[in-house]
Design an enzyme around this catalytic site. Structure first.
Site, PDB file in Angstrom:
ATOM      1  N   ALA A  10      -9.453  29.860 -69.466  1.00  0.00           N
ATOM      2  CA  ALA A  10      -9.132  31.279 -69.714  1.00  0.00           C
ATOM      3  C   ALA A  10      -8.473  31.885 -68.482  1.00  0.00           C
ATOM      4  O   ALA A  10      -8.680  33.042 -68.153  1.00  0.00           O
ATOM      5  CB  ALA A  10     -10.401  32.037 -70.094  1.00  0.00           C
ATOM      6  N   ARG A  88       2.991  18.550 -58.392  1.00  0.00           N
ATOM      7  CA  ARG A  88       2.152  18.439 -59.594  1.00  0.00           C
ATOM      8  C   ARG A  88       1.247  17.216 -59.496  1.00  0.00           C
ATOM      9  O   ARG A  88       0.128  17.214 -59.972  1.00  0.00           O
ATOM     10  CB  ARG A  88       3.033  18.300 -60.834  1.00  0.00           C
ATOM     11  CG  ARG A  88       3.737  19.571 -61.223  1.00  0.00           C
ATOM     12  CD  ARG A  88       4.414  19.419 -62.577  1.00  0.00           C
ATOM     13  NE  ARG A  88       5.045  20.664 -62.972  1.00  0.00           N
ATOM     14  CZ  ARG A  88       6.292  21.009 -62.657  1.00  0.00           C
ATOM     15  NH1 ARG A  88       7.044  20.205 -61.947  1.00  0.00           N
ATOM     16  NH2 ARG A  88       6.789  22.165 -63.053  1.00  0.00           N
ATOM     17  N   ASP A 148      10.876  23.746 -70.245  1.00  0.00           N
ATOM     18  CA  ASP A 148      12.055  23.360 -69.450  1.00  0.00           C
ATOM     19  C   ASP A 148      13.327  23.809 -70.149  1.00  0.00           C
ATOM     20  O   ASP A 148      14.245  24.331 -69.521  1.00  0.00           O
ATOM     21  CB  ASP A 148      12.075  21.835 -69.247  1.00  0.00           C
ATOM     22  CG  ASP A 148      10.912  21.369 -68.387  1.00  0.00           C
ATOM     23  OD1 ASP A 148      10.481  22.136 -67.517  1.00  0.00           O
ATOM     24  OD2 ASP A 148      10.436  20.232 -68.588  1.00  0.00           O
ATOM     25  N   ARG A 151      13.847  27.517 -69.870  1.00  0.00           N
ATOM     26  CA  ARG A 151      14.375  27.917 -68.556  1.00  0.00           C
ATOM     27  C   ARG A 151      15.888  27.688 -68.509  1.00  0.00           C
ATOM     28  O   ARG A 151      16.652  28.551 -68.074  1.00  0.00           O
ATOM     29  CB  ARG A 151      13.667  27.109 -67.452  1.00  0.00           C
ATOM     30  CG  ARG A 151      12.259  27.609 -67.241  1.00  0.00           C
ATOM     31  CD  ARG A 151      11.504  26.821 -66.184  1.00  0.00           C
ATOM     32  NE  ARG A 151      10.235  27.483 -65.911  1.00  0.00           N
ATOM     33  CZ  ARG A 151       9.136  26.858 -65.491  1.00  0.00           C
ATOM     34  NH1 ARG A 151       9.147  25.562 -65.294  1.00  0.00           N
ATOM     35  NH2 ARG A 151       8.042  27.544 -65.256  1.00  0.00           N
ATOM     36  N   HIS A 175       8.290  16.258 -66.808  1.00  0.00           N
ATOM     37  CA  HIS A 175       8.222  17.634 -66.354  1.00  0.00           C
ATOM     38  C   HIS A 175       8.193  17.567 -64.838  1.00  0.00           C
ATOM     39  O   HIS A 175       7.312  16.977 -64.260  1.00  0.00           O
ATOM     40  CB  HIS A 175       6.928  18.233 -66.897  1.00  0.00           C
ATOM     41  CG  HIS A 175       6.845  19.705 -66.725  1.00  0.00           C
ATOM     42  ND1 HIS A 175       7.906  20.533 -66.916  1.00  0.00           N
ATOM     43  CD2 HIS A 175       5.804  20.494 -66.399  1.00  0.00           C
ATOM     44  CE1 HIS A 175       7.517  21.778 -66.721  1.00  0.00           C
ATOM     45  NE2 HIS A 175       6.254  21.782 -66.398  1.00  0.00           N
TER      46      HIS A 175
HETATM   47  N1  APR Z   1     -13.501  23.613 -68.331  1.00  0.00           N
HETATM   48  C1  APR Z   1     -12.990  24.786 -68.722  1.00  0.00           C
HETATM   49  N2  APR Z   1     -12.230  25.553 -67.920  1.00  0.00           N
HETATM   50  C2  APR Z   1     -11.971  25.089 -66.696  1.00  0.00           C
HETATM   51  C3  APR Z   1     -12.475  23.866 -66.217  1.00  0.00           C
HETATM   52  C4  APR Z   1     -13.283  23.109 -67.098  1.00  0.00           C
HETATM   53  N3  APR Z   1     -13.787  21.931 -66.748  1.00  0.00           N
HETATM   54  N4  APR Z   1     -12.045  23.695 -64.948  1.00  0.00           N
HETATM   55  C5  APR Z   1     -11.302  24.773 -64.632  1.00  0.00           C
HETATM   56  N5  APR Z   1     -11.257  25.615 -65.689  1.00  0.00           N
HETATM   57  C6  APR Z   1     -10.581  26.911 -65.787  1.00  0.00           C
HETATM   58  C7  APR Z   1     -10.685  27.765 -64.553  1.00  0.00           C
HETATM   59  O1  APR Z   1     -11.964  28.378 -64.456  1.00  0.00           O
HETATM   60  C8  APR Z   1      -9.565  28.764 -64.765  1.00  0.00           C
HETATM   61  O2  APR Z   1      -9.992  29.919 -65.447  1.00  0.00           O
HETATM   62  O3  APR Z   1      -9.182  26.733 -65.950  1.00  0.00           O
HETATM   63  C9  APR Z   1      -8.571  27.976 -65.642  1.00  0.00           C
HETATM   64  C10 APR Z   1      -7.252  27.717 -64.959  1.00  0.00           C
HETATM   65  O4  APR Z   1      -6.623  28.931 -64.827  1.00  0.00           O
HETATM   66  P1  APR Z   1      -5.625  29.290 -63.638  1.00  0.00           P
HETATM   67  O5  APR Z   1      -6.226  28.877 -62.354  1.00  0.00           O
HETATM   68  O6  APR Z   1      -5.193  30.703 -63.816  1.00  0.00           O
HETATM   69  O7  APR Z   1      -4.389  28.276 -63.864  1.00  0.00           O
HETATM   70  P2  APR Z   1      -3.176  28.442 -64.882  1.00  0.00           P
HETATM   71  O8  APR Z   1      -2.053  29.128 -64.203  1.00  0.00           O
HETATM   72  O9  APR Z   1      -3.663  28.973 -66.170  1.00  0.00           O
HETATM   73  O10 APR Z   1      -2.717  26.910 -65.043  1.00  0.00           O
HETATM   74  C11 APR Z   1      -3.568  25.940 -65.617  1.00  0.00           C
HETATM   75  O11 APR Z   1      -1.737  24.556 -66.355  1.00  0.00           O
HETATM   76  O12 APR Z   1       0.562  24.503 -65.826  1.00  0.00           O
HETATM   77  C12 APR Z   1      -0.692  24.004 -65.560  1.00  0.00           C
HETATM   78  O13 APR Z   1      -0.429  23.468 -63.248  1.00  0.00           O
HETATM   79  C13 APR Z   1      -1.098  24.295 -64.155  1.00  0.00           C
HETATM   80  O14 APR Z   1      -2.769  22.638 -64.269  1.00  0.00           O
HETATM   81  C14 APR Z   1      -2.564  24.010 -64.252  1.00  0.00           C
HETATM   82  C15 APR Z   1      -2.932  24.568 -65.615  1.00  0.00           C
END
Ligand code: APR
Length: 311
Positions: A10, A88, A148, A151, A175
């Site tokens: 989330a 990445r 991609d 963009r 990617h």
């Molecule tokens: N189970 C559920 N949620 C999790 C877990 C888990 N085991 N581990 C981490 N999270 C949640 C985090 O708590 C956080 O709310 O995943 C969420 C990641 O959100 P952001 O840090 O805002 O990252 P975001 O920009 O959404 O990107 C998520 O997508 O594009 C890719 O590189 C990016 O790998 C990253 C992912």
């Protein structure tokens, strides 16, 4: 009965997936996160946007996978996001354990769902979800190509001052740096790009597309892109739920197509109710084929690291 989409993670991408799904009234949404309170709070906030924006969708936030039961689609966004200067691939092993654990929970509660993976490094994480789910290959899809190509399309539309809707762009393979926007097959309502944009300008647009994610990371300083990645995943989910059979670039398991076997690679696919309903084999030049194989090789290297760790 309404369809149901679970979004795991989330954070920025997950919350925006939920927002796009709700605003399109595609399905009820269950938002899951490991952090207590975040999915609940964001879920409530989105639910309360319904009366303003006029959508009737149930949005639930939870830390418990029981609430995800019988989802039609599960979008996995959970994981660490890239920090400036971090590739990445640096994310590999951390996000591998996260995606593997989540997939196991998802499959327990929604054995018939279709999984869309967004977590990076994308190609390897899609393959992780495929291996951990035991699902047929049609039901595990990575989201990269739609982003991609979006963009690429945005930059071309901006350059030519035409509608983004008129720009068709074909983007192939991994990617990241190995991504190849296929200028040869991209066009503006049938007019080849090469007739519209000078070669040096076109080369600069291709380069900017390849660095599209990094350019945003550099601006944001903390975190990476989320509006376009979430919109892209929701376009894929919409094509599946409405059985629209859109042809979109998706990261899928190749089994012999393009001479590649057993690796997730980004290629054009038809997305419908059954998931990946067809993989299209483009006629590529020798150079494009080499780029595709190079990208598949890079994904295989990552997957081998994962496999070795689990041996
Ligand atoms: N189970 C559920 N949620 C999790 C877990 C888990 N085991 N581990 C981490 N999270 C949640 C985090 O708590 C956080 O709310 O995943 C969420 C990641 O959100 P952001 O840090 O805002 O990252 P975001 O920009 O959404 O990107 C998520 O997508 O594009 C890719 O590189 C990016 O790998 C990253 C992912």
């Amino acid at each position: 009965m309404r369809k149901k989409i679970t979004v795991v993670g989330a954070g920025n991408i997950g919350a925006n997936c939920a927002m796009w799904i709700a605003s399109k009234e595609l399905a009820d949404v269950v938002l899951v996160d490991v952090v207590e309170g975040i999915p609940q709070g964001k879920g409530l906030d989105l639910l309360q946007s319904g009366p303003v924006n006029g959508y009737d969708v149930r949005i639930t936030g939870t830390n418990d996978y029981a609430a995800t039961a019988d989802s039609d689609i599960v979008i996995i966004t959970a994981g660490l996001a890239r920090k400036p200067g971090m590739s990445r691939d640096d994310l590999l092993l951390t996000n591998y354990s996260i995606v593997k654990g989540i997939t196991t929970e998802v499959v327990k509660h929604s054995p018939d769902c279709i999984i869309i993976v967004i977590t990076n490094p994308l190609d390897a994480m899609a393959q992780t979800a495929y291996m951990a789910s035991g699902f047929p290959k049609q039901r595990v899809i990575g989201m990269a190509g739609v982003l991609d190509s979006a963009r690429f399309r945005a930059f071309i539309a901006e350059e030519l001052q035409v509608s983004v809707e008129n720009v068709t762009a074909v983007v192939l393979v991994g990617h990241g740096d190995t991504m190849v926007p296929l200028v040869r097959l991209s066009n503006v309502t049938g007019i080849p790009l090469t007739d519209l944009i000078a070669p040096e300008k076109l080369a600069a647009i291709v380069k900017r597309t390849q660095n599209g994610g990094a350019e945003i990371v550099k601006c944001l300083k903390t975190g990476s892109a989320y509006y376009a990645p979430s919109a892209a995943a929701v376009e894929m989910a919409e094509s599946i739920l409405k059985d629209k059979k859109k042809v979109l670039p998706c990261c899928v398991l190749l089994e012999g197509e393009y001479g590649i076997n057993g690796t997730f690679v980004g290629v054009p696919c038809k997305l419908g109710a059954k998931g990946v309903e067809k993989i299209y084999e483009l006629k590529l030049t020798a150079e494009e084929t080499a780029a595709l194989h190079k990208s598949a090789g890079a994904v295989k290297e990552l997957v081998d690291v994962i496999k070795k760790k689990n041996a």
